[in-house]
Design an enzyme around this catalytic site. Structure first.
Site, short mmCIF file in Angstrom:
data_model
loop_
_atom_site.label_atom_id
_atom_site.label_comp_id
_atom_site.label_asym_id
_atom_site.label_seq_id
_atom_site.Cartn_x
_atom_site.Cartn_y
_atom_site.Cartn_z
N ILE A 137 34.21 44.86 45.27
CA ILE A 137 34.37 43.81 44.27
C ILE A 137 33.58 44.25 43.04
O ILE A 137 32.67 45.06 43.13
CB ILE A 137 33.93 42.41 44.77
N ASP A 138 33.96 43.72 41.88
CA ASP A 138 33.34 44.15 40.63
C ASP A 138 31.85 43.82 40.59
O ASP A 138 31.38 42.92 41.28
CB ASP A 138 34.04 43.48 39.44
N MET A 139 31.13 44.54 39.75
CA MET A 139 29.69 44.35 39.63
C MET A 139 29.34 42.89 39.37
O MET A 139 28.42 42.34 39.99
CB MET A 139 29.14 45.23 38.48
N THR A 141 31.10 40.23 39.97
CA THR A 141 31.71 39.29 40.92
C THR A 141 30.79 39.22 42.13
O THR A 141 30.34 40.25 42.63
CB THR A 141 33.11 39.77 41.35
N ARG A 238 41.37 38.94 37.62
CA ARG A 238 41.02 38.86 36.21
C ARG A 238 42.24 39.18 35.33
O ARG A 238 42.49 38.49 34.33
CB ARG A 238 39.87 39.82 35.91
#
Length: 305
Positions: A137-139, A141, A238
């Site tokens: 998962i993104d930084m 998130t 997103r």
């Protein structure tokens, strides 16, 4: 040194070679391709080329990939929030602001550094930079990730992702008021031609992507939603929410500049994760509460409603 070969068709006539290659391989940015060309690692019809070479149909392109420099990934003691752990798998709640795995220029403070200090038995399928990492998962998130502690578990969890049987539900706050209670976004995602660091909905060099969403609450100019992933593309939620006109609040890449305060990064939390245990074959599901700053933003929105 690995080699990758491409044979160009009529769709690539008179385009610069750096543009063509960055389009053919979504893992390469245009600047990376340009560096490969400058270092003499790109051959056209058997000869070293230049970055301004204009491709022609029928061109045979060969890319020589130099050996990656191995980085030292060191264990770091961290206060990880472990939701589940046995000899095969581990489920961890990643905080917002933490990178999942090391990369050049970012070799410490990642989830992998913390996992290596927590347990030494992690799967090796993804190499030394991503031990145990099955998905990301993104930084900015927060939320749940499953980690493989051996190769058997890794292969099983990856296959479940491929088969779309893993349950992944996210909570998000988006700009705008979504009028309908449920929806599905079925739109392919690929690299943005104008910004190689971003993804976008596009038919060119894209991958199938599906996101289901439901409305949880509506506010004056925001909507609180739950999104369920059917596929797992880079930045999928997103990109999809922006595509339908409801970008995530706080998203520095895909959202508007004027947005919610009190949260650093996109308001997105991977709250529910479910999968079949690789060894016992039992279905396991976990739910992580919203981070405190996310809850505070929701409370503020409710009071101003």
């Amino acid at each position: 040194m690995d080699n990758i070969a491409y044979s160009l068709d009529e769709t690539h006539g008179r385009e610069r070679i750096d543009k063509v290659l960055s389009g053919l391989n979504q893992e390469w940015s245009r600047s990376q391709v340009q560096q490969l060309i400058k270092d003499g690692h790109v051959l056209v019809n058997g000869a070293v080329t230049k970055t301004n070479y204009k491709c022609s149909p029928g061109d045979q392109i060969e890319v020589e990939l130099p050996e990656l420099e191995e980085l030292d990934v060191l264990p770091e003691e961290m206060n990880l929030e472990i939701f589940y752990e046995d000899s095969d798998v581990l489920v961890v709640n990643k905080p917002r602001g933490m990178v999942v795995h090391p990369a050049p220029g970012h070799t410490s403070g990642t989830l992998v550094n913390g996992l290596m200090a927590h347990c030494r038995d992690l799967s090796g399928i993804n190499g030394v930079m991503r031990p145990g990492i099955v998905h990301r998962i993104d930084m900015d998130t927060s939320g749940l990730l499953m980690v493989a502690k051996n190769d058997l578990a890794h292969e099983s969890l990856v296959q479940q992702l491929v088969d779309k049987t893993v349950t992944r539900k996210y909570k998000a706050i988006v700009h705008g008021i979504i009028p309908h209670d449920f929806g599905t976004v079925d739109a392919p995602i690929g690299r943005d031609k104008k910004d190689r660091q971003s993804m976008t909905v596009t038919e060119e060099h894209s991958k199938h992507a599906v996101t289901h969403f439901s409305v949880l609450e509506r506010f004056h100019s925001f909507t609180y939603v739950e999104c369920q992933l059917e596929t797992g593309r880079t930045h999928q939620i997103r990109v999809h929410m922006k595509y339908i006109g409801y970008p995530l609040a706080g998203d520095p890449k895909y959202g508007p500049r004027k947005t919610l305060t009190g949260i650093n990064g996109q308001a997105l939390h991977a709250g529910v994760l479910g999968f079949v245990h690789p060894r016992s074959k039992e279905y396991l599901e976990f739910e992580a509460p919203l981070p405190e700053d996310f809850e505070q933003v929701l409370d503020r929105l409710r009071k101003s409603n």
